[in-house]
Motif scaffolding. Structure first.
Motif, mmCIF file in Angstrom:
data_model
loop_
_atom_site.group_PDB
_atom_site.id
_atom_site.type_symbol
_atom_site.label_atom_id
_atom_site.label_comp_id
_atom_site.label_asym_id
_atom_site.label_seq_id
_atom_site.Cartn_x
_atom_site.Cartn_y
_atom_site.Cartn_z
ATOM 1 N N UNK A 146 -27.857 73.026 -17.093
ATOM 2 C CA UNK A 146 -27.510 73.687 -18.358
ATOM 3 C C UNK A 146 -28.475 73.339 -19.488
ATOM 4 N N UNK A 147 -29.635 72.763 -19.153
ATOM 5 C CA UNK A 147 -30.557 72.373 -20.223
ATOM 6 C C UNK A 147 -31.961 72.956 -20.067
ATOM 7 N N UNK A 148 -32.411 73.192 -18.840
ATOM 8 C CA UNK A 148 -33.792 73.623 -18.612
ATOM 9 C C UNK A 148 -34.025 75.021 -19.190
ATOM 10 N N UNK A 149 -35.045 75.134 -20.048
ATOM 11 C CA UNK A 149 -35.350 76.407 -20.696
ATOM 12 C C UNK A 149 -36.625 77.059 -20.165
ATOM 13 N N UNK A 150 -37.568 76.237 -19.671
ATOM 14 C CA UNK A 150 -38.808 76.770 -19.114
ATOM 15 C C UNK A 150 -39.045 76.173 -17.739
ATOM 16 N N UNK A 151 -39.292 77.043 -16.765
ATOM 17 C CA UNK A 151 -39.612 76.591 -15.410
ATOM 18 C C UNK A 151 -40.821 77.363 -14.913
ATOM 19 N N UNK A 152 -41.833 76.626 -14.451
ATOM 20 C CA UNK A 152 -43.022 77.244 -13.896
ATOM 21 C C UNK A 152 -43.126 76.884 -12.421
#
Length: 371
Positions: A146-152
């Protein structure tokens, strides 16, 4: 135990600098830059053993909230210590693990650690060959985290992972930026993502560059853009959407969508007809402010159209990757080093590394901090 082991001199130098900064009584957090491809100072690349020492030091340091260890040698063993750090250090919001030779097992460890993590906002796994196995664990994690906003997850040897990622997008309500370049994605994969985007109201930046998407895929994307009001940046670079795909997009952008701010169609085998159509959509759509078209097939009508957009002020020179010039009364376009993510794999050794014109995607959708 740390004293009995030879400490990486590069790591020691950076930690000394952090210690000096900490003594000044900082109000903001510190990002530790341990990138292994730094050409300005002597670098001894960080190994898994070095990261073990680093993790033990950082778990007691309240000032460090960002960690850039790209282009090092962590491998799967180092991923285990990354997990330990995520479990103990609750201030970390930014983590760049790009190109660290982390495989499926390491990817699984990191993904599972993020089930319970509530602080990390930015994670870059680019270039770590976690393959489909690791990718599935990340997709499962994003249904819980519920916290990760950017994932590459670009260039991670994931092939057609869109079924799992699409399912995740239906459930996840916090991810803002998703990079899926070099996934071998075809039109059916893009359709699965688009189907999910009808139910997702958070994603603002979608990167599907360097895939196998053609004009038929643009039917699905154009359709979802008719109703989607959150997507602000779309990177379609290095696909093959051609004139028909560009026309599908331009029709939607002209008549329906008013949320997209930036579009990159670099190297998509688009000819004059499609490029002119996209330029025409900018005349009625005042929200679309950035467009990147280099690597396509320019005719004179294309050159005149984009020259007019720039001359009238509708398109700012630093918001596109072309610049008009005139020879013998004819208008031509030259390439300019602007784009959504020019410094995706590297940063310049001089000048401003994070200027907005070269990395407009990150400037338009700021999450965590700079790369």
């Amino acid at each position: 135990m740390e004293k009995s082991q030879k400490i990486n001199p590069f790591l020691l130098h950076i930690l000394h600098e952090v210690d000096e900064e900490s003594k000044k009584g900082l109000e903001k957090g510190i990002t530790l830059n341990l990138s292994g491809n730094n050409r300005l100072i002597p670098v001894e690349r960080v190994t898994s053993e070095d990261f073990w020492i680093l993790s033990r030091i950082l778990k007691k340091n309240p000032y460090v909230n960002g960690l850039d260890v790209r282009y090092n040698l962590l491998k799967d063993v180092g991923a285990y210590y990354v997990v330990k750090l995520l479990q103990k250090q609750h201030n970390l919001i930014y983590l760049n693990l790009m190109f660290n030779d982390i495989g499926p097992e390491g990817g699984e460890l990191i993904a599972k650690a993020l089930h319970k993590n509530t602080t990390l906002k930015y994670l870059r796994m680019t270039g770590n060959k976690i393959e489909n196995k690791g990718g599935m664990f990340f997709a499962a994690m994003l249904q819980i985290n519920s916290s990760l906003e950017t994932l590459d997850l670009g260039d991670c040897d994931l092939e057609e992972s869109t079924v799992h990622i699409g399912h995740m997008l239906k459930e996840n309500h916090c991810l803002v930026e998703l990079h899926m370049c070099k996934h071998n994605m075809k039109n059916c994969g893009l359709k699965q993502l688009c189907d999910a985007l009808y139910l997702n109201s958070n994603l603002r930046y979608l990167d599907v560059s360097c895939n196998r998407i053609t004009r038929d895929g643009m039917v699905f994307l154009a359709d979802v853009l008719r109703s989607n009001t959150t997507l602000e940046v779309i990177d379609l670079s290095f696909n093959r959407i051609e004139n028909a795909g560009a026309s599908y997009l331009s029709e939607t952008l002209s008549s329906h969508n008013r949320s997209l701010k930036a579009l990159s169609v670099v190297s998509n085998n688009i000819e004059g007809e499609g490029l002119v159509a996209l330029s025409q959509s900018m005349k009625t759509n005042i929200t679309l402010s950035h467009i990147y078209i280099w690597g396509n097939k320019f005719d004179e009508a294309t050159c005149v159209a984009y020259s007019d957009l720039i001359d009238t002020g509708r398109l700012k020179p630093d918001s596109t990757d072309v610049e008009p010039f005139v020879v013998d009364g004819h208008v031509y376009l030259a390439e300019v080093s602007n784009g959504l993510k020019k410094h995706y794999y590297w940063t310049p050794t001089y000048g401003e590394a994070y200027n907005h014109s070269s990395n407009a995607g990150f400037a338009l959708v700021p999450v965590g901090q700079h790369l």
